[in-house]
Design a protein around this motif. Sequence first.
Motif, PDB file in Angstrom:
ATOM      1  N   ASN B 130       0.808  -1.411  -0.164  1.00  0.00           N
ATOM      2  CA  ASN B 130       0.049  -0.005   0.011  1.00  0.00           C
ATOM      3  C   ASN B 130       0.857   1.373  -0.021  1.00  0.00           C
ATOM      4  OD1 ASN B 130      -0.984  -2.152   1.730  1.00  0.00           O
ATOM      5  ND2 ASN B 130      -2.803  -1.328   1.387  1.00  0.00           N
ATOM      6  N   GLY B 133       1.163   1.919  -3.377  1.00  0.00           N
ATOM      7  CA  GLY B 133      -0.053   1.568  -4.054  1.00  0.00           C
ATOM      8  C   GLY B 133      -1.156   2.439  -3.780  1.00  0.00           C
ATOM      9  N   ASP B 134      -2.134   1.927  -3.167  1.00  0.00           N
ATOM     10  CA  ASP B 134      -3.224   2.619  -2.996  1.00  0.00           C
ATOM     11  C   ASP B 134      -3.082   3.739  -2.263  1.00  0.00           C
ATOM     12  OD1 ASP B 134      -3.428   1.013  -0.974  1.00  0.00           O
ATOM     13  OD2 ASP B 134      -5.312   0.455  -1.216  1.00  0.00           O
ATOM     14  N   GLN B 135      -2.286   3.822  -1.306  1.00  0.00           N
ATOM     15  CA  GLN B 135      -2.050   4.864  -0.333  1.00  0.00           C
ATOM     16  C   GLN B 135      -0.728   5.504  -0.410  1.00  0.00           C
ATOM     17  OE1 GLN B 135      -3.236   4.042   3.911  1.00  0.00           O
ATOM     18  NE2 GLN B 135      -3.952   2.019   3.229  1.00  0.00           N
ATOM     19  N   GLY B 393      -1.659   0.681  -8.647  1.00  0.00           N
ATOM     20  CA  GLY B 393      -2.805   1.305  -7.980  1.00  0.00           C
ATOM     21  C   GLY B 393      -2.718   2.621  -7.133  1.00  0.00           C
ATOM     22  N   CYS B 394      -1.502   3.110  -7.516  1.00  0.00           N
ATOM     23  CA  CYS B 394      -1.245   4.520  -6.991  1.00  0.00           C
ATOM     24  C   CYS B 394      -2.209   5.478  -7.590  1.00  0.00           C
ATOM     25  CB  CYS B 394       0.318   4.963  -6.919  1.00  0.00           C
ATOM     26  SG  CYS B 394       0.522   6.692  -6.575  1.00  0.00           S
ATOM     27  N   PRO B 395      -3.233   6.292  -7.025  1.00  0.00           N
ATOM     28  CA  PRO B 395      -3.872   7.318  -7.519  1.00  0.00           C
ATOM     29  C   PRO B 395      -3.122   8.366  -8.330  1.00  0.00           C
ATOM     30  CG  PRO B 395      -4.559   6.915  -5.307  1.00  0.00           C
ATOM     31  CD  PRO B 395      -3.347   6.409  -5.530  1.00  0.00           C
ATOM     32  N   ALA B 398      -1.756   6.606 -11.612  1.00  0.00           N
ATOM     33  CA  ALA B 398      -2.768   5.639 -12.214  1.00  0.00           C
ATOM     34  C   ALA B 398      -3.117   6.271 -14.065  1.00  0.00           C
ATOM     35  CB  ALA B 398      -4.386   5.642 -11.676  1.00  0.00           C
TER      36      ALA B 398
END
Lengths: 295, 401
Positions: B130, B133-135, B393-395, B398
Amino acid sequence: MTELFGIPMPVLSGQILLGLFNGAFYALLSLGLAVIFGLLRVINFAHGALYMMGAFIAFLLGQWLGLPFWALLVVAPVLVGVFAVAMEKLLLRHVYGLDPLYGLLLTFGVALVIEGMAQYMFGVAGKPFSQPQALSGVSMIGGMILPHYRVFVIVVALITCLGTWALIERTRLGAFLRAATENRPLVEAFGVNVPVLLTATYAFGALLAGFAGVMGAPVFQVSAFMGSNLIIIVFAVVVIGGMGSIGGAIASGFLLGLCEGLTKVVYPEAANIVVFAIMAVVLFFRPSGLFGKAA
Amino acid sequence: MGLKTYLASAAFAAGSLAAPALAQDDQVKLLVLDDMTGTYSGNGGPNTLLAVQMAVEDFGGEVLGQPIEVLSADHQGKPDIGSSLAQRFIDEQQIDVMTLGGSSAVGLAAQGRAAEAGIVTLVNGGYAPNFSGDQCAPFGSQWAPTTRELARGVAGAVVNEGGESWYMLTADYVFGHGLSADAAAAVEEAGGKVLGETVHPLNTTDLASALLSAQGSGADVIGLANAGPDLETAIKQARDYGLSDKLVAMLVFTNNVQSLGLEATQGIRMAASSYWDMNDTTREWGTRFMERNGGDVPTMGHIAAYASVTHYLKAVAAAGTDDAEAVNAKMKELPIDSGFFENAKMLDNGRVVYDMLLVEVNSPDESTGPADLYEIVARIPGEELFLTAEESGCPLTAKTN
């Protein structure tokens, strides 16, 4: 190959051996608890910490003095016993005769202090501890793996448990002990030094815990919290066996180790609650435990 | 002007006044936020602080003409404490950069605070995907490998060497299940098969019965999807049953191996991002490191702490400012060639990509001294293991189509 529950026999018998092995520790620890509770009416929450202490003293003596395992098996428990004498003389004797809750809180506090100190001194990582060379081998009997050290632990624990039971139930010293719990003033009137008897009892219970600690060191993690991981199950074992019942503690220790071992084969996820489920059922039907006398 | 707009502009003014003092005073203040006494203090903790101090000393102790200040704090493995400590050091000490280690949950909470305040974060001891990634954070970089690379690195290699059938021992919490799933995917991708799995409770004292089940399944390889004390218990007890050479561990640190001893751990294979005995640079540094801490072999987290802080300081010097945005851009632009990672580069999402090592624990006979723990068996190119910035998945990175 013969099977039972869809599990090959050698594997199943291996698991039964493991259950007995874990049961040996439950029995040794719950025996000490039962002796202490039976005679002192103290619920010794420091038992797990004393167990851990046994392992750490063995580790340190092994490192500093290079003592062999056999010597450690004697010296480390004795040192734990000496610590217990000091603890009984300084702290525990002041709560005799009070509500058992006070003894529970006192020993719980002592356990936290000992564990905190161990964590401070040794950190959280486990310490290495080797098995004695003579017992590190493995035998195969009919496809079943038999690690020598584990068989050794089961045998030694069984002998120790039976010896303790005989000491308390079958000797004159044991008779004094039992009498002192039943009617202390009367026993004192016969000239028996009851305070010394109580100190010795606590030290003996602690010695058993230290002994279990040394035997567990080569197999389990030698770390500050090795006792607290085990002690909750051991309390359940004591309750199932019947508080204060010596024979009950030994029998239920081995039996529950076996039940837990079999659960690990059939449904591993339930292994760490099966003891408590059994405890709930036993308490429902026999509130004083399997071997306990109704109060 | 309505009250709302007035308040908003006042807040804005206060913010823009405070901001320069916060980030751009050109004195670098560095916070080491780690688990100093808890479960993961062995692989990070006080030795991470030592690695950071050494990085600062080796850099000359100053950058942009001012001394570098190193602070440290113990988050005790608790996300709430970590988060409030991070905020306090941002507000009161005007730190420019923090290194993060210990439990990933704490690191993620602290990285969140840092992202809001525009502080650079160097994640050396957080192994959750994360972080990048997503965070992911705009000025964050993750130097530690994630569970994905650790599991895939070792699983793929072992299958290719003939260890085709696997049995997993999995710790029953998010981390264990994640590790197990990553490893199972890698095993199957490489043409192997997972025959079964035993899920065990966290901090269990007995893993021998699970090991027996694994043995009963006839699997070639027993994969350990657990960490810390459970991992040590499994390794210790596998030895009783002669199963040591079947074990493959997903997340092992040198401190675990040191604490168990080579006798119990010999032959275990695992993936690592770096090792002190990898090349002349790591050997020189590792020797100095062990002289100063009494012989604790650096973990990959400690090595990452040294390498990441060195790279950060280089970027500050090259950018001529400690402004987070400029430094972050320089960190991505400059080559990571300090010798602690092989073929390393930083992606746009902050992920540092490098070749991973496949190592095997030495037997006591092979080992030439207390610090000689591993033999490097193979190197796995980073591109084969790590996700790209788009896949992560990193905003912030992306794909926008």
